[in-house]
Design an enzyme around this catalytic site. Structure first.
Site, PDB file in Angstrom:
ATOM      1  N   ARG A  79      -4.105   6.314   0.603  1.00 23.75           N
ATOM      2  CA  ARG A  79      -4.711   7.507   1.199  1.00 23.75           C
ATOM      3  C   ARG A  79      -3.816   8.307   2.139  1.00 23.75           C
ATOM      4  O   ARG A  79      -4.153   9.429   2.481  1.00 23.75           O
ATOM      5  CB  ARG A  79      -6.000   7.107   1.935  1.00 23.75           C
ATOM      6  CG  ARG A  79      -7.142   6.827   0.981  1.00 23.75           C
ATOM      7  CD  ARG A  79      -8.236   6.045   1.653  1.00 23.75           C
ATOM      8  NE  ARG A  79      -7.715   4.736   2.061  1.00 23.75           N
ATOM      9  CZ  ARG A  79      -8.438   3.794   2.639  1.00 23.75           C
ATOM     10  NH1 ARG A  79      -9.699   4.021   2.916  1.00 23.75           N
ATOM     11  NH2 ARG A  79      -7.896   2.632   2.957  1.00 23.75           N
ATOM     12  N   ARG A  99       0.818  -1.225   0.000  1.00 20.60           N
ATOM     13  CA  ARG A  99       0.000   0.000   0.000  1.00 20.60           C
ATOM     14  C   ARG A  99       0.847   1.268   0.000  1.00 20.60           C
ATOM     15  O   ARG A  99       0.508   2.251   0.652  1.00 20.60           O
ATOM     16  CB  ARG A  99      -0.939   0.037   1.208  1.00 20.60           C
ATOM     17  CG  ARG A  99      -2.063  -0.966   1.158  1.00 20.60           C
ATOM     18  CD  ARG A  99      -3.179  -0.493   0.233  1.00 20.60           C
ATOM     19  NE  ARG A  99      -4.178  -1.539   0.091  1.00 20.60           N
ATOM     20  CZ  ARG A  99      -5.310  -1.582   0.767  1.00 20.60           C
ATOM     21  NH1 ARG A  99      -5.596  -0.629   1.595  1.00 20.60           N
ATOM     22  NH2 ARG A  99      -6.138  -2.578   0.583  1.00 20.60           N
ATOM     23  N   ARG A 126      -8.564  10.906  -5.613  1.00 20.65           N
ATOM     24  CA  ARG A 126      -9.755  10.171  -5.151  1.00 20.65           C
ATOM     25  C   ARG A 126     -10.942  11.076  -4.849  1.00 20.65           C
ATOM     26  O   ARG A 126     -12.077  10.617  -4.765  1.00 20.65           O
ATOM     27  CB  ARG A 126      -9.393   9.325  -3.930  1.00 20.65           C
ATOM     28  CG  ARG A 126      -8.730   8.014  -4.275  1.00 20.65           C
ATOM     29  CD  ARG A 126      -9.732   6.966  -4.747  1.00 20.65           C
ATOM     30  NE  ARG A 126     -10.488   6.436  -3.621  1.00 20.65           N
ATOM     31  CZ  ARG A 126     -11.747   6.710  -3.360  1.00 20.65           C
ATOM     32  NH1 ARG A 126     -12.418   7.527  -4.148  1.00 20.65           N
ATOM     33  NH2 ARG A 126     -12.353   6.182  -2.320  1.00 20.65           N
ATOM     34  N   TYR A 144     -13.747 -13.502   0.412  1.00 21.56           N
ATOM     35  CA  TYR A 144     -14.567 -12.362  -0.028  1.00 21.56           C
ATOM     36  C   TYR A 144     -15.742 -12.828  -0.882  1.00 21.56           C
ATOM     37  O   TYR A 144     -16.859 -12.332  -0.752  1.00 21.56           O
ATOM     38  CB  TYR A 144     -13.723 -11.365  -0.821  1.00 21.56           C
ATOM     39  CG  TYR A 144     -12.839 -10.508   0.061  1.00 21.56           C
ATOM     40  CD1 TYR A 144     -13.369  -9.428   0.767  1.00 21.56           C
ATOM     41  CD2 TYR A 144     -11.489 -10.775   0.221  1.00 21.56           C
ATOM     42  CE1 TYR A 144     -12.573  -8.645   1.584  1.00 21.56           C
ATOM     43  CE2 TYR A 144     -10.681 -10.000   1.038  1.00 21.56           C
ATOM     44  CZ  TYR A 144     -11.236  -8.936   1.723  1.00 21.56           C
ATOM     45  OH  TYR A 144     -10.445  -8.176   2.539  1.00 21.56           O
ATOM     46  N   ASP A 160      -6.420  -3.991  -7.441  1.00 21.60           N
ATOM     47  CA  ASP A 160      -6.941  -4.609  -6.220  1.00 21.60           C
ATOM     48  C   ASP A 160      -7.116  -6.104  -6.428  1.00 21.60           C
ATOM     49  O   ASP A 160      -7.441  -6.538  -7.543  1.00 21.60           O
ATOM     50  CB  ASP A 160      -8.278  -3.976  -5.813  1.00 21.60           C
ATOM     51  CG  ASP A 160      -8.586  -4.266  -4.359  1.00 21.60           C
ATOM     52  OD1 ASP A 160      -8.160  -3.482  -3.502  1.00 21.60           O
ATOM     53  OD2 ASP A 160      -9.228  -5.305  -4.076  1.00 21.60           O
TER      54      ASP A 160
HETATM   55  O1  CP3 Z   1       0.220   0.160  -3.356  1.00 21.89           O
HETATM   56  C1  CP3 Z   1      -0.182  -1.027  -3.360  1.00 21.89           C
HETATM   57  O2  CP3 Z   1       0.051  -1.844  -2.453  1.00 21.89           O
HETATM   58  C2  CP3 Z   1      -0.938  -1.521  -4.571  1.00 21.89           C
HETATM   59  C3  CP3 Z   1      -2.357  -1.417  -4.499  1.00 21.89           C
HETATM   60  C4  CP3 Z   1      -3.186  -2.392  -3.687  1.00 21.89           C
HETATM   61  C5  CP3 Z   1      -4.486  -2.034  -3.216  1.00 21.89           C
HETATM   62  N1  CP3 Z   1      -5.069  -3.156  -2.686  1.00 21.89           N
HETATM   63  C6  CP3 Z   1      -5.071  -0.704  -3.342  1.00 21.89           C
HETATM   64  C7  CP3 Z   1      -6.220  -0.342  -2.490  1.00 21.89           C
HETATM   65  C8  CP3 Z   1      -2.977  -3.737  -3.340  1.00 21.89           C
HETATM   66  C9  CP3 Z   1      -1.744  -4.600  -3.533  1.00 21.89           C
HETATM   67  C10 CP3 Z   1      -4.182  -4.192  -2.731  1.00 21.89           C
HETATM   68  C11 CP3 Z   1      -4.377  -5.585  -2.290  1.00 21.89           C
HETATM   69  C12 CP3 Z   1      -5.570  -5.910  -1.482  1.00 21.89           C
HETATM   70  N2  CP3 Z   1      -6.860  -5.463  -1.654  1.00 21.89           N
HETATM   71  C13 CP3 Z   1      -5.589  -6.844  -0.425  1.00 21.89           C
HETATM   72  C14 CP3 Z   1      -4.390  -7.638   0.043  1.00 21.89           C
HETATM   73  C15 CP3 Z   1      -3.500  -6.801   0.912  1.00 21.89           C
HETATM   74  C16 CP3 Z   1      -4.093  -6.488   2.238  1.00 21.89           C
HETATM   75  O3  CP3 Z   1      -4.253  -5.281   2.509  1.00 21.89           O
HETATM   76  O4  CP3 Z   1      -4.339  -7.418   3.008  1.00 21.89           O
HETATM   77  C17 CP3 Z   1      -6.891  -6.902   0.093  1.00 21.89           C
HETATM   78  C18 CP3 Z   1      -7.373  -7.755   1.239  1.00 21.89           C
HETATM   79  C19 CP3 Z   1      -7.694  -6.039  -0.707  1.00 21.89           C
HETATM   80  C20 CP3 Z   1      -9.149  -5.786  -0.587  1.00 21.89           C
HETATM   81  C21 CP3 Z   1      -9.453  -4.401  -0.233  1.00 21.89           C
HETATM   82  N3  CP3 Z   1      -9.277  -3.324  -1.076  1.00 21.89           N
HETATM   83  C22 CP3 Z   1     -10.006  -3.922   0.975  1.00 21.89           C
HETATM   84  C23 CP3 Z   1     -10.345  -4.772   2.173  1.00 21.89           C
HETATM   85  C24 CP3 Z   1     -10.150  -2.551   0.838  1.00 21.89           C
HETATM   86  C25 CP3 Z   1     -10.807  -1.616   1.821  1.00 21.89           C
HETATM   87  C26 CP3 Z   1      -9.946  -1.324   2.966  1.00 21.89           C
HETATM   88  C27 CP3 Z   1      -9.199  -0.065   2.726  1.00 21.89           C
HETATM   89  O5  CP3 Z   1      -7.985  -0.045   2.974  1.00 21.89           O
HETATM   90  O6  CP3 Z   1      -9.850   0.897   2.329  1.00 21.89           O
HETATM   91  C28 CP3 Z   1      -9.646  -2.175  -0.437  1.00 21.89           C
HETATM   92  C29 CP3 Z   1      -9.546  -0.820  -1.005  1.00 21.89           C
HETATM   93  C30 CP3 Z   1      -8.215  -0.353  -1.466  1.00 21.89           C
HETATM   94  N4  CP3 Z   1      -7.331  -1.104  -2.198  1.00 21.89           N
HETATM   95  C31 CP3 Z   1      -7.664   0.947  -1.269  1.00 21.89           C
HETATM   96  C32 CP3 Z   1      -6.419   0.963  -1.920  1.00 21.89           C
HETATM   97  C33 CP3 Z   1      -5.467   2.120  -2.062  1.00 21.89           C
HETATM   98  C34 CP3 Z   1      -8.340   2.108  -0.564  1.00 21.89           C
HETATM   99  C35 CP3 Z   1      -9.376   2.610  -1.509  1.00 21.89           C
HETATM  100  C36 CP3 Z   1      -9.637   4.074  -1.435  1.00 21.89           C
HETATM  101  O7  CP3 Z   1      -8.899   4.849  -2.075  1.00 21.89           O
HETATM  102  O8  CP3 Z   1     -10.631   4.447  -0.815  1.00 21.89           O
END
Ligand code: CP3
Length: 347
Positions: free
Chosen positions: A33, A29, A42, A155, A78
């Protein structure tokens, strides 16, 4: 297919357990944000739209590398995107995390899952990878990624995040044939998806099994490990593979039975102990608690030194957090961490 020569090869060398001149670092990540520029984008586009617009996905991917000076980029996307292509109806509800409106409930739902080709249905990810490789111009390698079958299934079955995985484990225990079919379908799709990402220019692969630590070792060994072995051996030789999970202390020696080059570990275990469990024939990635970035510089330095000391300069340690950067993390601390790892580990 992009064939730009990669200039900074420390990360790739490290994944192959070759000696490096310092410990390479990137952060899960690293685009998100906690960055004001990300929040700015965003405020104009939704998260899914951002993932599906190659220009924007590429911009946030590259910005994180430039801002932090990390040794690898990870494509902005994602793990849940393929579930949308499978017709499960993905949306991100404000503040609630992901929601899948058509979750898998029974055997018939598993049987009905379409056999789609990620190269076509997720073409926007491959376009973002190609664009990002062009933008990076070989500055650092790009990591492609996907969710692991258990985490994706959780999921797909729960319809979102979960605390106890009741529906997931009920299906696993009560409908083992349906579970097996679901795992096999997810493995088949994920192999194609990750191969397409490598073809588009990704130099390494990370497989996210974020929630696999919910399983006992015997259930992991029985219901998940054989599928992970198929997935990883199906990709072997295409690009180095990192297999990441959290709360995996009891699973590491089993996860090590896959052909992954490196295992990613969270902060709930000492890195040296985790590496002993994994075996030194594999590399290790981790494992700073993301909350340490909420501390002062002194504490960040202390904890970073502990991890580097535990890795003892052995080839095959990629520095990372134990999970993703959290939204409220101060940007200056993230930058400080990357500088610190480079400086303290210089040989
Ligand atoms: O920079 C990076 O790491 C690459 C981008 C990336 C995202 N998600 C962007 C994201 C990666 C590698 C992921 C993987 C991901 N997505 C996982 C595995 C890693 C982990 O965190 O355990 C999982 C479980 C998800 C599913 C997911 N996506 C969830 C549960 C959420 C909501 C929780 C949150 O943090 O908001 C997301 C949304 C998400 N994926 C965001 C980002 C930057 C936030 C979205 C936003 O901008 O509002």
């Amino acid at each position: 297919m992009v064939s730009t020569q990669i200039k900074n090869t420390e990360f790739i060398k490290c994944l192959k357990k070759q000696p490096t001149s310092y410990t390479p670092v990137w952060l899960m990540r690293q685009a998100g944000r906690y960055q004001s520029e990300y929040r700015e984008i965003r405020s104009k586009v939704g998260f899914l739209e951002l993932c599906k617009t190659p220009e924007l996905a590429s911009e946030v991917t590259v910005r994180a590398v430039e801002q932090l000076g990390v040794d690898a980029a990870i494509i902005f996307a994602d793990i849940l995107l393929p579930l949308e292509s499978m017709g499960l109806g993905l949306r991100f509800a404000q503040g609630d995390g992901p929601v899948l409106d058509n979750p898998i409930v029974n055997v018939a739902d598993v049987e009905a899952l379409p056999d789609f080709d990620p190269k076509d249905d997720l073409a926007y990810v491959m376009l973002a990878i190609e664009k990002t490789c062009k933008e990076l111009d070989g500055k650092v390698p790009l990591i492609g990624f996907a969710g692991a079958p258990f985490t994706l299934a959780s999921y797909a079955i729960e319809g979102g995040g979960s605390r106890n995985y009741e529906k997931t484990k009920s299906l696993m225990y009560r409908e083992p044939a349906a579970w097996d079919l679901l795992m096999r379908k997810l493995v088949k799709m994920t192999i194609k998806y990750l191969q397409a990402q490598v073809d588009a220019g990704a130099s390494a692969i990370q497989i996210f099994d974020s929630w696999v630590g919910a399983l006992s070792p015997r259930d992991y060994a029985h219901y998940v490990l054989p599928h992970m072995q198929d997935l990883i051996s199906g990709l072997k030789g295409r690009a180095p593979i990192i297999y990441f999970g959290t709360m995996t202390n009891g699973l590491l020696s089993l996860m090590a039975k896959t052909d992954a080059d490196v295992l990613g570990v969270d902060w709930r275990i000492d890195l040296d102990y985790a590496w002993d469990l994994i075996g030194h024939d594999k590399g290790i990635q981790g494992n700073l608690d993301p909350l340490v970035l909420f501390a002062g510089k002194e504490e960040i330095e202390k904890q970073t030194r502990v991890i580097l000391d535990q890795a003892a300069g052995r080839p095959g340690h990629v520095f990372n957090l134990g999970h993703g950067v959290l939204p409220a993390t101060p940007v200056e601390n993230v930058k400080y961490l990357v500088e610190l790892v480079h400086e303290l580990s210089k040989k």
